[in-house]
Design a protein around this motif. Structure first.
Motif, PDB file in Angstrom:
ATOM      1  N   GLY A   1      37.687  27.012  49.897  1.00 44.35           N
ATOM      2  CA  GLY A   1      38.715  27.729  48.970  1.00 44.35           C
ATOM      3  C   GLY A   1      39.135  28.909  49.642  1.00 44.35           C
ATOM      4  N   PHE A   2      39.460  29.826  49.011  1.00 45.00           N
ATOM      5  CA  PHE A   2      40.126  31.123  49.365  1.00 45.00           C
ATOM      6  C   PHE A   2      39.270  31.724  50.532  1.00 45.00           C
ATOM      7  CE2 PHE A   2      37.997  32.161  45.733  1.00 45.00           C
ATOM      8  CZ  PHE A   2      36.855  33.457  45.992  1.00 45.00           C
ATOM      9  N   ASN A   3      38.056  31.651  50.730  1.00 43.81           N
ATOM     10  CA  ASN A   3      37.316  32.137  51.968  1.00 43.81           C
ATOM     11  C   ASN A   3      37.690  31.494  53.099  1.00 43.81           C
ATOM     12  OD1 ASN A   3      35.790  33.774  50.169  1.00 43.81           O
ATOM     13  ND2 ASN A   3      34.677  32.031  49.350  1.00 43.81           N
ATOM     14  N   GLY A   4      38.258  30.076  53.048  1.00 40.68           N
ATOM     15  CA  GLY A   4      38.572  29.718  54.314  1.00 40.68           C
ATOM     16  C   GLY A   4      37.365  29.173  55.188  1.00 40.68           C
ATOM     17  N   ILE A   5      37.807  28.629  56.229  1.00 38.02           N
ATOM     18  CA  ILE A   5      36.728  27.863  57.144  1.00 38.02           C
ATOM     19  C   ILE A   5      36.508  28.603  58.254  1.00 38.02           C
ATOM     20  CG2 ILE A   5      36.181  25.754  58.400  1.00 38.02           C
ATOM     21  CD1 ILE A   5      37.802  24.105  56.675  1.00 38.02           C
ATOM     22  N   SER A   6      35.300  29.177  58.666  1.00 36.38           N
ATOM     23  CA  SER A   6      35.250  29.997  59.617  1.00 36.38           C
ATOM     24  C   SER A   6      34.326  29.378  60.830  1.00 36.38           C
ATOM     25  CB  SER A   6      34.554  31.238  59.298  1.00 36.38           C
ATOM     26  OG  SER A   6      33.334  31.052  58.737  1.00 36.38           O
ATOM     27  N   SER A   7      34.147  29.971  61.942  1.00 35.34           N
ATOM     28  CA  SER A   7      33.152  29.298  63.036  1.00 35.34           C
ATOM     29  C   SER A   7      33.656  28.158  63.519  1.00 35.34           C
ATOM     30  CB  SER A   7      31.888  29.379  62.569  1.00 35.34           C
ATOM     31  OG  SER A   7      31.177  30.822  62.328  1.00 35.34           O
TER      32      SER A   7
ATOM     33  N   THR B   1      39.419  25.383  46.097  1.00 38.20           N
ATOM     34  CA  THR B   1      38.409  24.445  46.638  1.00 38.20           C
ATOM     35  C   THR B   1      37.193  25.186  47.116  1.00 38.20           C
ATOM     36  OG1 THR B   1      39.472  24.634  48.918  1.00 38.20           O
ATOM     37  CG2 THR B   1      40.192  22.768  47.121  1.00 38.20           C
ATOM     38  N   ALA B   2      36.956  26.125  46.470  1.00 38.49           N
ATOM     39  CA  ALA B   2      35.432  26.974  46.740  1.00 38.49           C
ATOM     40  C   ALA B   2      34.403  26.324  46.479  1.00 38.49           C
ATOM     41  CB  ALA B   2      35.693  28.561  46.295  1.00 38.49           C
ATOM     42  N   GLY B   3      34.355  25.544  45.482  1.00 39.65           N
ATOM     43  CA  GLY B   3      32.812  24.598  45.117  1.00 39.65           C
ATOM     44  C   GLY B   3      32.555  23.753  46.056  1.00 39.65           C
ATOM     45  N   GLU B   4      31.029  23.538  45.543  1.00 35.02           N
ATOM     46  CA  GLU B   4      30.345  22.735  46.786  1.00 35.02           C
ATOM     47  C   GLU B   4      30.870  21.338  46.756  1.00 35.02           C
ATOM     48  OE1 GLU B   4      26.447  22.964  46.060  1.00 35.02           O
ATOM     49  OE2 GLU B   4      26.020  24.925  46.637  1.00 35.02           O
ATOM     50  N   GLU B   5      31.421  20.747  45.543  1.00 35.32           N
ATOM     51  CA  GLU B   5      32.105  19.585  45.392  1.00 35.32           C
ATOM     52  C   GLU B   5      33.318  19.309  46.428  1.00 35.32           C
ATOM     53  OE1 GLU B   5      33.824  22.027  42.123  1.00 35.32           O
ATOM     54  OE2 GLU B   5      32.005  21.778  43.297  1.00 35.32           O
ATOM     55  N   TYR B   6      33.991  20.227  46.741  1.00 29.78           N
ATOM     56  CA  TYR B   6      35.374  20.110  47.678  1.00 29.78           C
ATOM     57  C   TYR B   6      34.524  20.164  49.059  1.00 29.78           C
ATOM     58  CZ  TYR B   6      37.841  21.204  43.495  1.00 29.78           C
ATOM     59  OH  TYR B   6      38.522  21.168  42.242  1.00 29.78           O
TER      60      TYR B   6
END
Length: 351
Positions: A154-160, A140-145
């Motif tokens: 996506g695999f980067n995760g949600i930060s802050s 789910t890394a794309g902007e549409e997600y």
């Protein structure tokens, strides 16, 4: 001798008193005992202990082997992160992080229990759900997600991720010691809430179903409904743990759904001991401390060590730490009785 229905000659009673005293001491003295880094780490241990409690409850008392506790934990973490990113205030997201995993557990449990899946297939289905969520969230890394204003990343995760604030005031963030107090308070409520639930008629029936599902059903109990309720409570508790855990570093990524984390939760319960509530917490804290130590020293692969530990326990201490310690104590102190999670509860329930 009994006081308020609790036997003073029961290991369960004295164990509950000891655990309650330790929890209260930590609740009030923790921020004064630990430095800031240690306080953050202990807060994470507390959140993971709630997750361990949820597993100990549904497996040790409900007899449901679930590989999906990490899925409910991850749903709680992501629900909080997405909701607080959209709302900008944590009161609603905090409760949503409990409600959404509980609702998902209820929906999944409905199809599993009313579909009369066997124990093996229950474990396989929950494992499959965990892997599906893991692979989906990684893609789910794309902007549409995005859900509202919050991207899933996506695999980067949600930060802050915005930390928990005082109810209704998005600008009044809780300080680390206040988050610790909140986490300890939730752990105390979960532990003693489960203790009371296990002593209730519902808890006795749940243990009876664990001991002999067919007999309990023939006696007129709705086995499927009891299992569904147990599973839903465990899912909600795991979601609560996810909400508190995400405040450890204000970050969540798909690794919360990973197979190794799902297996780790099973290890906590096996090492601590099935049929207890304290045992999974002991196993959780012990393995997490070892994990932190191995990570700092960079000695070897963490899961190689964990695999060796679980093999030793399965072969040499199959009952787990707490039940084994209780058996030894009963030999040393004649006259004390075992009152937690044993077959006596099951027999009382079906008489």
């Amino acid at each position: 001798m009994t006081v308020l229905g609790f036997s003073l000659r029961s290991w369960e009673t004295w164990g509950t008193i000891l655990v309650g005293a330790v929890m209260l001491v930590l609740l009030f003295a923790g921020p004064h005992i630990f430095d800031l880094f240690t306080l953050f780490k202990v807060t994470l241990f507390v959140a993971m202990s709630i997750l361990a409690l949820s597993m100990g409850f549904i497996w040790g008392y409900g007899g449901i082997l679930c590989f999906g506790q990490s899925a409910f934990y991850g749903l709680g973490a992501y629900t909080y992160a997405i909701a607080v990113g959209n709302i900008g205030e944590s009161t609603g997201p905090f409760f949503l992080a409990i409600i959404v995993p509980a609702a998902f557990a209820a929906l999944l449990g409905y199809f599993m229990f009313y579909g009369r899946l066997s124990d093996v297939y229950l474990a396989v289905v929950t494992l499959a759900v965990t892997l599906i969520l893991y692979n989906f969230m990684r893609s789910t890394a794309g902007e549409e997600y995005a859900i509202g204003a919050q991207r899933l990343m996506g695999f980067n995760g949600i930060s802050s991720i915005q930390p928990i604030n005082w109810p209704g005031d998005g600008n009044a963030m809780l300080f680390p010691d206040e988050i610790f107090h909140l986490s300890m308070g939730c752990l105390i409520l979960c532990y003693f809430g489960l203790k009371l639930l296990n002593r209730s008629h519902f808890g006795r029936v749940a243990v009876a179903i664990r001991e002999n599902e067919l007999r309990a059903e023939l006696l007129g109990y709705d086995v499927r409904l009891h299992k569904l309720q147990t599973f839903t409570i465990g899912g909600g508790m795991a979601g609560l743990a996810g909400c508190l855990g995400v405040n450890f570093n204000s970050f969540v990524n798909p690794d919360v759904f990973a197979l190794n984390f799902a297996a780790e939760i099973i290890m906590w319960t096996l090492i601590g001991g099935l049929g207890t509530l304290v045992g999974p917490m002991i196993g959780c804290i012990g393995l997490l401390m070892l994990k932190f130590e191995i990570g700092q020293q960079q000695i070897t692969n963490t899961y190689l060590i964990f695999g060796g530990i679980i093999m030793v326990f399965v072969l040499l201490v199959p009952a787990g730490l707490l039940p084994t310690a209780r058996q030894l104590a009963e030999r040393l102190v004649p006259g004390m009785c075992d009152g937690e999670g044993g077959g006596g509860r099951a027999r009382e329930a079906v008489q």
